[in-house]
Design an enzyme around this catalytic site. Structure first.
Site, PDB file in Angstrom:
ATOM      1  CE  LYS A 115      -4.273  -1.796   1.581  1.00  0.00           C
ATOM      2  NZ  LYS A 115      -5.239  -2.016   2.609  1.00  0.00           N
ATOM      3  CE  LYS A 130      -4.488  -8.775  -1.398  1.00  0.00           C
ATOM      4  NZ  LYS A 130      -4.625  -8.501  -0.049  1.00  0.00           N
ATOM      5  CE  LYS A 138     -12.446  -5.590   1.166  1.00  0.00           C
ATOM      6  NZ  LYS A 138     -12.397  -5.279   2.566  1.00  0.00           N
TER       7      LYS A 138
HETATM    8  P1  TYM Z   1      -9.702  -7.651   4.715  1.00  0.00           P
HETATM    9  O1  TYM Z   1     -10.884  -6.821   5.061  1.00  0.00           O
HETATM   10  O2  TYM Z   1      -8.734  -7.110   3.720  1.00  0.00           O
HETATM   11  O3  TYM Z   1     -10.158  -9.071   4.193  1.00  0.00           O
HETATM   12  C1  TYM Z   1     -11.073  -9.865   4.925  1.00  0.00           C
HETATM   13  C2  TYM Z   1     -10.685 -11.331   4.815  1.00  0.00           C
HETATM   14  O4  TYM Z   1     -10.679 -11.727   3.435  1.00  0.00           O
HETATM   15  C3  TYM Z   1      -9.432 -12.369   3.136  1.00  0.00           C
HETATM   16  N1  TYM Z   1      -9.097 -12.079   1.725  1.00  0.00           N
HETATM   17  C4  TYM Z   1      -8.870 -13.026   0.802  1.00  0.00           C
HETATM   18  N2  TYM Z   1      -8.869 -14.377   0.876  1.00  0.00           N
HETATM   19  C5  TYM Z   1      -8.613 -15.054  -0.270  1.00  0.00           C
HETATM   20  N3  TYM Z   1      -8.352 -14.451  -1.465  1.00  0.00           N
HETATM   21  C6  TYM Z   1      -8.341 -13.103  -1.578  1.00  0.00           C
HETATM   22  N4  TYM Z   1      -8.100 -12.522  -2.762  1.00  0.00           N
HETATM   23  C7  TYM Z   1      -8.608 -12.323  -0.408  1.00  0.00           C
HETATM   24  N5  TYM Z   1      -8.681 -10.992  -0.167  1.00  0.00           N
HETATM   25  C8  TYM Z   1      -8.980 -10.863   1.145  1.00  0.00           C
HETATM   26  C9  TYM Z   1      -8.438 -11.725   4.081  1.00  0.00           C
HETATM   27  O5  TYM Z   1      -7.294 -12.547   4.256  1.00  0.00           O
HETATM   28  C10 TYM Z   1      -9.274 -11.606   5.342  1.00  0.00           C
HETATM   29  O6  TYM Z   1      -9.274 -12.825   6.051  1.00  0.00           O
HETATM   30  N6  TYM Z   1      -6.496  -7.015   8.514  1.00  0.00           N
HETATM   31  C11 TYM Z   1      -7.695  -7.726   8.098  1.00  0.00           C
HETATM   32  C12 TYM Z   1      -8.895  -7.457   8.979  1.00  0.00           C
HETATM   33  C13 TYM Z   1      -8.671  -7.671  10.424  1.00  0.00           C
HETATM   34  C14 TYM Z   1      -8.640  -8.922  11.084  1.00  0.00           C
HETATM   35  C15 TYM Z   1      -8.450  -8.621  12.460  1.00  0.00           C
HETATM   36  C16 TYM Z   1      -8.772 -10.236  10.633  1.00  0.00           C
HETATM   37  C17 TYM Z   1      -8.494  -6.704  11.373  1.00  0.00           C
HETATM   38  N7  TYM Z   1      -8.374  -7.280  12.597  1.00  0.00           N
HETATM   39  C18 TYM Z   1      -8.369  -9.631  13.433  1.00  0.00           C
HETATM   40  C19 TYM Z   1      -8.681 -11.245  11.602  1.00  0.00           C
HETATM   41  C20 TYM Z   1      -8.490 -10.941  12.954  1.00  0.00           C
HETATM   42  C21 TYM Z   1      -8.029  -7.296   6.684  1.00  0.00           C
HETATM   43  O7  TYM Z   1      -7.589  -6.285   6.214  1.00  0.00           O
HETATM   44  O8  TYM Z   1      -8.941  -8.088   6.058  1.00  0.00           O
END
Ligand code: TYM
Length: 331
Positions: free
Chosen positions: A113, A195, A198
């Site tokens: 990022k 990957k 969004k």
């Molecule tokens: P975020 O909001 O980016 O994504 C949410 C979940 O989706 C998974 N993910 C994917 N899995 C497979 N293929 C993809 N292309 C893909 N894109 C996203 C992410 O791995 C995630 O599991 N930092 C985290 C949010 C968070 C969190 C936490 C998660 C904050 N605190 C505590 C677990 C525990 C995030 O940005 O997810």
């Protein structure tokens, strides 16, 4: 109740996409029967990149409604909004004093990022893993179901937990990440080396959970394929088809081998058409439920109120112990 506790979350930066669903949300639905579970909408994480304040709450509620629409049961699980439980930010600060700059600098998500935005990134993006560690550690979490891209953050959470325990005495449970065997990393439909995300500049790269059936059909029909023919799984040699096979597997529950056999000798067009219908079939019931929750938000508000109160009770008790150990405030 099982002793194991599961915690996970999604950032409300946009509507969730198919990668979020297959990599994370879909496994939550299965895991909720085996673990006490807490599912959070992590809005404090979302503001680490600029957000439109008017859309923030709307998106936060949309993610909450999605949790219910995919089948998370609010009676067995805690579902809440991160910023409504201030203990997350407070513990995040404390943990930020333990994590090293060099550890944060190694985080791939930050590097990606920061590279995309040049000098213009906020310090919150850099310190993001301290807050994520706080989310997880506040609840004595044992398991964190995430996609592959978040494993590095969970690994750092483990390091922070151990460091705190060594410095201040045994306080935190050291959690583990839970990652799907197939589908931990769903790739862009336009570039199978990236990957699905969004923020992809190509709208065709990402299927959003609320895409209309015709939009899904169009995106899948325009998905890039590999040179050569044949529908067989080989993530190195045929990354594009392997990604589509992975999506097919999750949409139908069929083993990948069975799908390969079904389409042996058939063309990409026929395969993509069947895949599009399978994805539409998987997402339509979720979309219908999502619309119901949007039209009548009363139930959702009740779930979030109850979730906030239950989460806060656990979080406040843990933070009190942490503050005592660190020597903060009068006991
Ligand atoms: P975020 O909001 O980016 O994504 C949410 C979940 O989706 C998974 N993910 C994917 N899995 C497979 N293929 C993809 N292309 C893909 N894109 C996203 C992410 O791995 C995630 O599991 N930092 C985290 C949010 C968070 C969190 C936490 C998660 C904050 N605190 C505590 C677990 C525990 C995030 O940005 O997810």
């Amino acid at each position: 109740m099982p002793a194991e506790l599961l915690f996970s979350g999604v950032k409300p930066t946009s509507t969730p996409h198919l990668g979020n669903y297959i990599g994370a949300l879909k496994q939550w639905v299965e895991l909720q029967h085996r673990y006490r579970s807490i599912f959070c909408i992590v809005d404090l994480h979302a503001i680490t990149v600029p957000q439109d304040p008017k859309q923030m709450l709307e998106r936060t509620l949309e993610i909450a409604a999605t949790y219910l629409a995919i089948g998370l049961d609010p009676k067995r699980n805690i579902i809440f909004i991160q910023s409504e439980v201030h203990e997350h930010a407070e513990l995040g600060w404390i943990l930020g004093t333990l994590v090293k700059m060099s550890e944060l600098e190694r985080m791939t998500q930050y590097k990606d990022k920061a590279k995309a935005k040049g000098e213009n990134v906020g310090a919150g993006l850099f310190n993001y893993p301290s807050l994520m560690a706080a989310d997880i550690l506040l609840y004595d979490t044992t398991a964190v179901p995430v996609g592959e891209d978040q494993m590095q953050h969970v690994e750092l959470t483990r390091t922070i937990a151990r460091r705190f325990n060594t410095t201040f005495g045994e306080t935190f449970v050291v959690p583990q990440s839970l990652v799907q065997k197939v589908g931990a990393r769903i790739m862009s439909l336009q570039d199978p080396t990236k990957k699905m995300s969004k923020s992809d500049e190509s709208a065709l790269a990402t299927i959003m959970l609320n895409d209309a059936p015709d939009v899904i059909r169009k995106k899948i029909s325009r998905a890039v394929t590999d040179s050569g023919t044949g529908i067989s799984y080989d993530a190195i040699e045929h990354p594009a088809i392997s990604n589509l096979l992975t999506i097919f597997h999750h949409a139908t529950g069929k083993p990948i081998k069975e799908i390969e056999d079904e389409f042996a000798g058939k063309g990409y067009a026929e395969f993509k058409q069947a895949l599009a219908e399978a994805v539409v079939e998987m997402l339509t019931p979720i979309q219908n439920k999502l619309n119901e929750f949007k039209q009548d938000p009363g139930e959702l508000m009740k779930v979030l109120d109850e979730g906030r109160d239950k989460a806060q009770e656990i979080a406040a008790a843990k933070l009190k112990i942490v503050k005592e150990r660190v020597g903060l405030g009068r006991v």
